[in-house]
Scaffold this motif. Sequence first.
Motif, PDB file in Angstrom:
ATOM      1  N   PHE A   2      55.331  53.238 145.455  1.00  0.00           N
ATOM      2  CA  PHE A   2      55.789  53.885 144.273  1.00  0.00           C
ATOM      3  C   PHE A   2      55.723  52.891 143.154  1.00  0.00           C
ATOM      4  O   PHE A   2      56.039  51.822 143.291  1.00  0.00           O
ATOM      5  N   ARG A   3      55.247  53.119 142.066  1.00  0.00           N
ATOM      6  CA  ARG A   3      55.188  52.305 140.954  1.00  0.00           C
ATOM      7  C   ARG A   3      55.756  53.033 139.676  1.00  0.00           C
ATOM      8  O   ARG A   3      55.698  54.059 139.547  1.00  0.00           O
ATOM      9  N   PRO A   4      56.256  52.195 138.586  1.00  0.00           N
ATOM     10  CA  PRO A   4      56.223  50.619 138.507  1.00  0.00           C
ATOM     11  C   PRO A   4      57.251  50.154 139.395  1.00  0.00           C
ATOM     12  O   PRO A   4      58.147  50.703 140.027  1.00  0.00           O
ATOM     13  N   SER A   5      56.854  48.819 139.994  1.00  0.00           N
ATOM     14  CA  SER A   5      57.675  48.134 140.867  1.00  0.00           C
ATOM     15  C   SER A   5      58.942  47.887 140.459  1.00  0.00           C
ATOM     16  O   SER A   5      59.888  47.464 141.421  1.00  0.00           O
ATOM     17  N   ASP A   6      59.172  47.939 139.406  1.00  0.00           N
ATOM     18  CA  ASP A   6      60.736  47.513 138.933  1.00  0.00           C
ATOM     19  C   ASP A   6      61.618  48.796 138.645  1.00  0.00           C
ATOM     20  O   ASP A   6      62.608  48.781 138.096  1.00  0.00           O
ATOM     21  N   TRP A   7      61.100  49.963 139.292  1.00  0.00           N
ATOM     22  CA  TRP A   7      61.981  51.073 138.903  1.00  0.00           C
ATOM     23  C   TRP A   7      63.278  51.212 139.538  1.00  0.00           C
ATOM     24  O   TRP A   7      64.289  51.669 138.979  1.00  0.00           O
ATOM     25  N   ILE A   8      63.669  50.227 140.766  1.00  0.00           N
ATOM     26  CA  ILE A   8      64.770  50.322 141.211  1.00  0.00           C
ATOM     27  C   ILE A   8      65.979  49.529 140.055  1.00  0.00           C
ATOM     28  O   ILE A   8      67.007  49.930 140.039  1.00  0.00           O
ATOM     29  N   ASP A   9      65.385  48.427 139.682  1.00  0.00           N
ATOM     30  CA  ASP A   9      66.233  47.940 138.656  1.00  0.00           C
ATOM     31  C   ASP A   9      66.647  48.641 137.432  1.00  0.00           C
ATOM     32  O   ASP A   9      67.716  48.235 136.908  1.00  0.00           O
ATOM     33  N   ARG A  10      65.542  49.622 137.165  1.00  0.00           N
ATOM     34  CA  ARG A  10      65.968  50.314 135.921  1.00  0.00           C
ATOM     35  C   ARG A  10      66.980  51.228 136.025  1.00  0.00           C
ATOM     36  O   ARG A  10      67.917  51.443 135.202  1.00  0.00           O
ATOM     37  N   LEU A  11      66.855  51.942 137.340  1.00  0.00           N
ATOM     38  CA  LEU A  11      67.721  52.888 137.474  1.00  0.00           C
ATOM     39  C   LEU A  11      69.129  52.434 137.845  1.00  0.00           C
ATOM     40  O   LEU A  11      70.114  52.807 137.498  1.00  0.00           O
ATOM     41  N   ALA A  12      68.934  51.032 138.569  1.00  0.00           N
ATOM     42  CA  ALA A  12      70.258  50.717 138.924  1.00  0.00           C
ATOM     43  C   ALA A  12      70.844  50.209 137.444  1.00  0.00           C
ATOM     44  O   ALA A  12      72.161  50.001 137.613  1.00  0.00           O
ATOM     45  N   SER A  13      70.444  49.888 136.777  1.00  0.00           N
ATOM     46  CA  SER A  13      70.816  49.340 135.350  1.00  0.00           C
ATOM     47  C   SER A  13      71.522  50.551 134.484  1.00  0.00           C
ATOM     48  O   SER A  13      72.437  50.270 133.648  1.00  0.00           O
ATOM     49  N   TRP A  14      71.414  51.776 135.142  1.00  0.00           N
ATOM     50  CA  TRP A  14      72.169  52.941 134.367  1.00  0.00           C
ATOM     51  C   TRP A  14      73.669  52.924 134.637  1.00  0.00           C
ATOM     52  O   TRP A  14      74.551  53.317 133.801  1.00  0.00           O
ATOM     53  N   ASP A  15      74.158  52.093 135.778  1.00  0.00           N
ATOM     54  CA  ASP A  15      75.650  51.850 136.087  1.00  0.00           C
ATOM     55  C   ASP A  15      75.977  50.528 135.925  1.00  0.00           C
ATOM     56  O   ASP A  15      76.999  50.130 136.209  1.00  0.00           O
ATOM     57  N   ALA A  16      75.038  49.501 135.463  1.00  0.00           N
ATOM     58  CA  ALA A  16      75.335  48.082 135.325  1.00  0.00           C
ATOM     59  C   ALA A  16      75.969  48.096 133.737  1.00  0.00           C
ATOM     60  O   ALA A  16      76.092  48.565 132.964  1.00  0.00           O
ATOM     61  N   THR A  17      76.609  46.642 133.900  1.00  0.00           N
ATOM     62  CA  THR A  17      77.370  46.393 132.891  1.00  0.00           C
ATOM     63  C   THR A  17      76.997  44.772 132.386  1.00  0.00           C
ATOM     64  O   THR A  17      75.879  44.290 133.073  1.00  0.00           O
ATOM     65  N   PHE A  18      77.155  44.132 131.156  1.00  0.00           N
ATOM     66  CA  PHE A  18      76.660  42.866 130.563  1.00  0.00           C
ATOM     67  C   PHE A  18      78.192  42.028 130.849  1.00  0.00           C
ATOM     68  O   PHE A  18      79.016  42.326 130.516  1.00  0.00           O
ATOM     69  N   ASP A  19      77.622  40.622 131.545  1.00  0.00           N
ATOM     70  CA  ASP A  19      78.701  39.495 131.558  1.00  0.00           C
ATOM     71  C   ASP A  19      78.203  38.714 131.321  1.00  0.00           C
ATOM     72  O   ASP A  19      77.418  37.842 131.983  1.00  0.00           O
ATOM     73  N   HIS A  20      78.666  37.731 130.279  1.00  0.00           N
ATOM     74  CA  HIS A  20      78.142  36.488 130.140  1.00  0.00           C
ATOM     75  C   HIS A  20      76.555  36.516 129.575  1.00  0.00           C
ATOM     76  O   HIS A  20      75.593  35.601 130.375  1.00  0.00           O
ATOM     77  N   HIS A  21      76.105  37.488 129.162  1.00  0.00           N
ATOM     78  CA  HIS A  21      74.728  37.786 128.617  1.00  0.00           C
ATOM     79  C   HIS A  21      73.790  37.981 129.780  1.00  0.00           C
ATOM     80  O   HIS A  21      72.654  37.604 129.841  1.00  0.00           O
ATOM     81  N   ARG A  22      74.463  38.471 130.879  1.00  0.00           N
ATOM     82  CA  ARG A  22      73.708  38.826 132.086  1.00  0.00           C
ATOM     83  C   ARG A  22      73.950  40.119 132.622  1.00  0.00           C
ATOM     84  O   ARG A  22      75.042  40.679 132.381  1.00  0.00           O
ATOM     85  N   LEU A  23      72.966  40.976 133.237  1.00  0.00           N
ATOM     86  CA  LEU A  23      73.215  42.306 133.633  1.00  0.00           C
ATOM     87  C   LEU A  23      73.551  42.041 135.058  1.00  0.00           C
ATOM     88  O   LEU A  23      73.282  41.402 135.984  1.00  0.00           O
ATOM     89  N   VAL A  24      74.725  43.134 135.221  1.00  0.00           N
ATOM     90  CA  VAL A  24      75.618  42.992 136.465  1.00  0.00           C
ATOM     91  C   VAL A  24      75.539  44.199 137.060  1.00  0.00           C
ATOM     92  O   VAL A  24      76.041  45.165 136.445  1.00  0.00           O
ATOM     93  N   PHE A  25      75.053  44.518 138.010  1.00  0.00           N
ATOM     94  CA  PHE A  25      74.896  45.580 138.851  1.00  0.00           C
ATOM     95  C   PHE A  25      76.345  46.051 139.261  1.00  0.00           C
ATOM     96  O   PHE A  25      76.721  45.355 139.865  1.00  0.00           O
TER      97      PHE A  25
END
Length: 103
Positions: free
Chosen positions: A17-40
Amino acid sequence: MSYRYLIESVTKSGARFRPSDWIDRLASWDATFDHHRLVFSERLHPAVLDGQKVLAIEPSLKTINPAMFDSVLQFAERNHLKVHVQYDDGRLEEYSGDAPAAD
């Protein structure tokens, strides 16, 4: 017995399945930012199964945010992705759309 859902980056027909970064994209739906970094989150995050990156959905997401839980599983269904239930003993079974007995 506890469990979680795993969505592979492979379709039911075996295609990658493409695009190859789809997992990170969907995981970001429930992620937060901490110290300028994405935290799943612990509820929706990338994981590894047999050396391959997968999307892990913990059952708590269904309770905390049922709309997001449904959206992620609908994405998998629309794209014909392989979805499994993984139990705490490591056993996998194909997800049929029904809640596991431990639910």
